[in-house]
Design a protein around this motif. Sequence first.
Motif, mmCIF file in Angstrom:
data_model
loop_
_atom_site.group_PDB
_atom_site.id
_atom_site.type_symbol
_atom_site.label_atom_id
_atom_site.label_comp_id
_atom_site.label_asym_id
_atom_site.label_seq_id
_atom_site.Cartn_x
_atom_site.Cartn_y
_atom_site.Cartn_z
ATOM 1 N N PHE A 240 109.294 76.019 131.197
ATOM 2 C CA PHE A 240 110.437 76.789 130.716
ATOM 3 C C PHE A 240 111.363 75.911 129.878
ATOM 4 N N GLY A 241 111.773 76.440 128.732
ATOM 5 C CA GLY A 241 112.697 75.719 127.861
ATOM 6 C C GLY A 241 112.032 74.826 126.844
ATOM 7 N N VAL A 242 110.695 74.688 126.910
ATOM 8 C CA VAL A 242 109.962 73.837 125.982
ATOM 9 C C VAL A 242 109.144 74.709 125.031
ATOM 10 N N CYS A 243 109.192 74.405 123.763
ATOM 11 C CA CYS A 243 108.338 75.067 122.775
ATOM 12 C C CYS A 243 107.246 74.071 122.380
ATOM 13 N N ILE A 244 105.985 74.428 122.643
ATOM 14 C CA ILE A 244 104.865 73.524 122.412
ATOM 15 C C ILE A 244 104.107 73.975 121.169
ATOM 16 N N GLY A 245 104.002 73.108 120.191
ATOM 17 C CA GLY A 245 103.297 73.430 118.960
ATOM 18 C C GLY A 245 101.974 72.687 118.860
ATOM 19 N N ILE A 246 101.024 73.267 118.136
ATOM 20 C CA ILE A 246 99.745 72.630 117.867
ATOM 21 C C ILE A 246 99.548 72.582 116.355
ATOM 22 N N LYS A 247 99.313 71.383 115.841
ATOM 23 C CA LYS A 247 99.187 71.183 114.403
ATOM 24 C C LYS A 247 97.843 70.545 114.094
ATOM 25 N N THR A 248 97.071 71.189 113.235
ATOM 26 C CA THR A 248 95.762 70.657 112.856
ATOM 27 C C THR A 248 95.658 70.384 111.358
ATOM 28 N N GLN A 249 96.667 70.801 110.593
ATOM 29 C CA GLN A 249 96.610 70.665 109.136
ATOM 30 C C GLN A 249 97.766 69.806 108.644
ATOM 31 N N LYS A 250 97.502 68.987 107.646
ATOM 32 C CA LYS A 250 98.543 68.144 107.071
ATOM 33 C C LYS A 250 99.553 68.978 106.297
ATOM 34 N N LYS A 251 100.775 68.465 106.231
ATOM 35 C CA LYS A 251 101.859 69.068 105.456
ATOM 36 C C LYS A 251 102.129 70.517 105.863
ATOM 37 N N SER A 252 101.942 70.811 107.140
ATOM 38 C CA SER A 252 102.305 72.117 107.673
ATOM 39 C C SER A 252 103.492 71.946 108.603
ATOM 40 N N GLU A 253 104.233 73.014 108.798
ATOM 41 C CA GLU A 253 105.459 72.957 109.582
ATOM 42 C C GLU A 253 105.281 73.830 110.818
ATOM 43 N N ILE A 254 105.362 73.215 112.002
ATOM 44 C CA ILE A 254 105.217 73.944 113.252
ATOM 45 C C ILE A 254 106.501 73.791 114.061
ATOM 46 N N PHE A 255 107.077 74.906 114.433
ATOM 47 C CA PHE A 255 108.301 74.971 115.233
ATOM 48 C C PHE A 255 107.961 74.518 116.651
ATOM 49 N N SER A 256 108.536 73.393 117.101
ATOM 50 C CA SER A 256 108.144 72.886 118.417
ATOM 51 C C SER A 256 109.128 71.858 118.951
ATOM 52 N N SER A 257 109.297 71.868 120.275
ATOM 53 C CA SER A 257 110.003 70.795 120.977
ATOM 54 C C SER A 257 109.061 69.626 121.198
ATOM 55 N N ILE A 258 107.817 69.970 121.591
ATOM 56 C CA ILE A 258 106.760 68.994 121.797
ATOM 57 C C ILE A 258 105.587 69.415 120.915
ATOM 58 N N LEU A 259 105.131 68.522 120.071
ATOM 59 C CA LEU A 259 104.073 68.837 119.118
ATOM 60 C C LEU A 259 102.797 68.085 119.462
ATOM 61 N N ILE A 260 101.688 68.823 119.516
ATOM 62 C CA ILE A 260 100.368 68.221 119.650
ATOM 63 C C ILE A 260 99.753 68.171 118.255
#
Length: 422
Positions: free
Chosen positions: A333-353
């Motif tokens: 709760f309270g954490v936004c987890i993003g997953i990014k696989t592409q360069k130069k993309s923007e993912i809204f996240s508190s913690i980014l994978i």
Amino acid sequence: MKNHHTVKINFKGGIISPGELMDILNIASQWGVKQVRFGLRQQLLIDVEGGLVDKLAANLDALDIIYEIDKDDHPNIVSSYPAEEVFINNTWLGEGVYKDILDELDHNPKLKINISDSNQSFTPLLTGNINWVASPSVPHFWHLFIRFPKTNSVFEWNEMVYTNDVSNLSKEIESIIYRFPDQFIDKEIVNGEKLFSLIKTDQFITKPVSGKMVLPDFNLPYYEGLNRHNNKYWLGVYRRSEMFPVAFLKNLCRLCLDTKVGQLCSTPWKSVIIKGIEETDKQLWGDLLDKHQINMRHPANELNFQVQDNDYAARKLKNYLVQKLNTFDARTFGVCIGIKTQKKSEIFSSILIRRKPLFELFGKEIFHVYDILCAKDFNPNERTGTIFISNISRLHLASELQKAVLWFYKNRNKKILPSQLT
């Protein structure tokens, strides 16, 4: 999907007319489409068999519906309107202001534009290129943040802009950026002051900003289910697969029209929200969910993921991590987890994978590893760049993600960086 094309239809600000959506769904079902999706930028995505896409496109043309096939040259305009009157209270920014701005944005922008209330964290503030954030204290004035295309450079202008000038200044900014791409696109260092020196800003109504805007803390509300708000209800529908049955959405549109609900909203969480449901109609909406077996009340550690559009690998990884977190009985709760696989993309996240290849051979990625990064103060509206751990395998990813979440809870009020930990 093999031998399929993706048709993208923008609904400005995520505001959808039930009648227009019904027309689109009728066309889609005519050409064999059984399910559709909504994207991170509140757009509708329709996957169509290769041999049928031209026929579907011809039907859309006949209704003057603007679309793109297999491209996103004109990104949708994102807004926080879906949260208005549901998750946002005590603000000057109401339905009429949103719709006035969206109506005035009558061009088809090539840059991403976000229009956001500052008093919310349901929709991202700064994932656009031109980001308008409503002043929390000065009605009808907007803070302006520019994230230059294909960069991590964000520039906060030292002037606030009047509501009536949001549209025209957005057009002017886009025009200048594309007129001078060598200065403002895909550059490590970009001079924001230079951009505004090329704009005749005296033609717009502005006010000086007294200091840098303090972005709101992130707190993701539970955005699905049939919920009471004041004397009415709102319905939030999330789909684990991201796929919405066309038959369900058709009946949803009919019910909106029958009960005089004039709009529905798509959200940056790839869900839909219907606001303004009357008490007398509540049972009808429950019956609709029953008829189509639409599940409600998914676990929070599933709802707070952000995954890129059209990314099967990222969606598969999300499902894997959700299962693991459920096995751990982990709280997110309270954490936004993003997953990014592409360069130069923007993912809204508190913690980014962030997935990356261990090495490349003849242009092909070989064996992926993962980094876990954290946004400043774990606020997804800030930049995500502080590395928690690097180069871990998929086997250890879930346990390291859980450690990052535990570290978030331990230090969320201390607002310190990993490098400061001992």
